[in-house]
Scaffold this motif. Structure first.
Motif, short mmCIF file in Angstrom:
data_model
loop_
_atom_site.label_atom_id
_atom_site.label_comp_id
_atom_site.label_asym_id
_atom_site.label_seq_id
_atom_site.Cartn_x
_atom_site.Cartn_y
_atom_site.Cartn_z
N TRP A 210 -23.48 -16.84 17.91
CA TRP A 210 -22.68 -17.38 16.83
C TRP A 210 -22.72 -16.83 15.27
CZ3 TRP A 210 -21.66 -23.03 18.18
CH2 TRP A 210 -21.12 -23.38 19.43
N THR A 211 -24.11 -15.89 15.37
CA THR A 211 -24.26 -15.54 13.88
C THR A 211 -23.36 -14.20 13.84
OG1 THR A 211 -26.02 -14.29 14.75
CG2 THR A 211 -26.42 -16.63 13.81
N LEU A 212 -23.69 -13.76 12.39
CA LEU A 212 -23.08 -12.40 12.16
C LEU A 212 -23.77 -11.11 12.91
CD1 LEU A 212 -22.91 -12.79 8.07
CD2 LEU A 212 -20.75 -12.77 9.83
N MET A 222 -27.74 -11.62 8.77
CA MET A 222 -26.99 -11.41 9.96
C MET A 222 -27.63 -12.78 11.07
SD MET A 222 -28.50 -7.98 11.65
CE MET A 222 -28.31 -8.53 13.26
N ASP A 227 -21.44 -17.10 11.76
CA ASP A 227 -20.42 -16.09 11.47
C ASP A 227 -18.93 -17.19 11.05
OD1 ASP A 227 -18.18 -14.48 11.34
OD2 ASP A 227 -18.63 -13.74 13.53
N GLU A 229 -16.33 -16.42 10.09
CA GLU A 229 -14.97 -16.12 10.54
C GLU A 229 -14.60 -16.63 11.93
OE1 GLU A 229 -12.47 -11.72 11.67
OE2 GLU A 229 -13.97 -11.67 9.84
#
Length: 357
Positions: A210-212, A222, A227, A229
């Motif tokens: 679920w992270t960038l 990151m 994230d 979006e």
């Protein structure tokens, strides 16, 4: 009268692992000596109490001088003051950054600030861990957090490289950093049954999915931030509970797949809509920082507790979530399959880890 002396001269710094652990645990010199005597070291080495006291004091001084180097482990290998073999360096670093699960459980998700540090007296009393050890562990968490917070690249790897920690310990620190950054609530009474390792497992799932960094390996921060979006896209999943036809189709598909495979089928069928609303509403709210903080409470309240009250086993939960997740892909009018898969993969893993029969 002649006296014979055996003299040994060397330049390797002698460090007793047991004494080092006593120092890390916050024991005073006198208390450490008592522990060593009770452990039978005097008989083993044929030493007097005075020699044991002197030896303990000398080692404590050495550890205190090494401590500033342990704050920056890479410097330990390059300094000339102490001649410490590589394997002993690794031991010193690993043990210095090791922590008590009962301690980290008390501070997990809290801000690593002076305010939290002031409460360590209470944590020490509650856990039985010395205040000195609590402060060392807390300062280690804070130091690692500050160093890796703004670094590019994978969080676990950054911790491993900058602090020379073994893989599992680096992963545990990544969980601590991630929880501190996102301020997840872990202290509420209904979460007390969860251990640090339960939370650390879930942190790994969130970081990896679920992270960038889960989708773009050149993004800054990151693995620390979720994230945004993706969290915004989760709102699209609400159609699964707001569109009555989709909700009914989803229920029909899941129940058809489950019929005859579990003793709690009637409960699964009766509670399907409530459970689905719970899981989808968690997704839709994650764009808000407060709801991110309440993520684990929501999982317990909206899914785990209802299933427990209906006597589901872990096998039942796994079976239900598997069909609940997979059946969505059969729905003709549902268009958000990638987001659904990314969301439910983590949800399923976390719930199965958190669900204790």
């Amino acid at each position: 009268m002649s006296v014979e002396l055996d003299v040994f001269v060397g330049n390797t710094t002698i460090m007793d692992k047991e004494v080092y652990q006593l120092w890390l645990n916050g024991y005073t010199v006198n208390d450490a000596v008592k522990v060593r005597i009770e452990g039978g070291v005097m008989e083993e080495c044929e030493a007097s109490a005075e020699v044991l006291l002197s030896d303990t004091m000398d080692q404590y001084r050495t550890f205190q001088m090494c401590e500033r180097l342990l704050h920056h482990p890479a410097k330990l290998a390059n300094q000339l003051l102490f001649q410490i073999p590589p394997d002993r360096q690794a031991m010193l670093i690993e043990r210095y950054y090791a922590f008590d699960d009962s301690f980290v459980r008390e501070v997990l998700g809290k801000k690593l600030s002076k305010g939290t540090k002031k409460d360590l007296d209470d944590v020490s009393t509650k856990t039985g861990i010395t205040l000195k050890s609590c402060r060392r562990q807390f300062d280690n968490f804070k130091r690692v957090f500050k160093v890796v917070e703004e670094l590019k690249g994978p969080l676990v790897e950054n911790i491993r490289q900058h602090f020379l920690l073994p893989d599992q310990l680096a992963r545990d620190y990544a969980a601590i950093v991630f929880f501190a950054n996102n301020r997840f609530e872990t202290g509420k009474k209904k979460l007390h049954y969860l251990t640090f390792q339960d939370f650390a497992f879930c942190a790994g799932q969130l970081i990896n999915n679920w992270t960038l960094g889960a989708v773009d390996n050149i993004m800054e921060d990151m693995d620390v931030d979720l994230d945004k979006e993706f969290l915004q896209e989760l709102k699209d999943l609400k159609i699964l509970i707001t569109d009555k036809d989709l909700l009914d189709q989803h229920k029909s598909l899941v129940c058809t797949a489950l019929r005859g495979k579990t003793n709690v089928f009637n409960e699964m069928e009766a509670n399907f809509k409530n459970l689905s609303r719970g899981l989808v509403n968690i997704a839709a709210k994650l764009i808000n920082a407060k709801d991110v903080r309440d993520f684990f409470i929501d999982l317990v309240e909206k899914f785990i507790e209802p299933c427990r009250s209906d006597k589901w086993t872990s096998i039942d939960v796994n079976l239900y979530l598997t069909h609940y997740t997979n059946s969505v892909h059969i729905l003709d009018t549902f268009k958000h399959h990638a987001v659904w898969t990314r969301y439910m993969g983590v949800i399923k893993s976390c719930i199965l880890r958190m669900y204790h029969d």
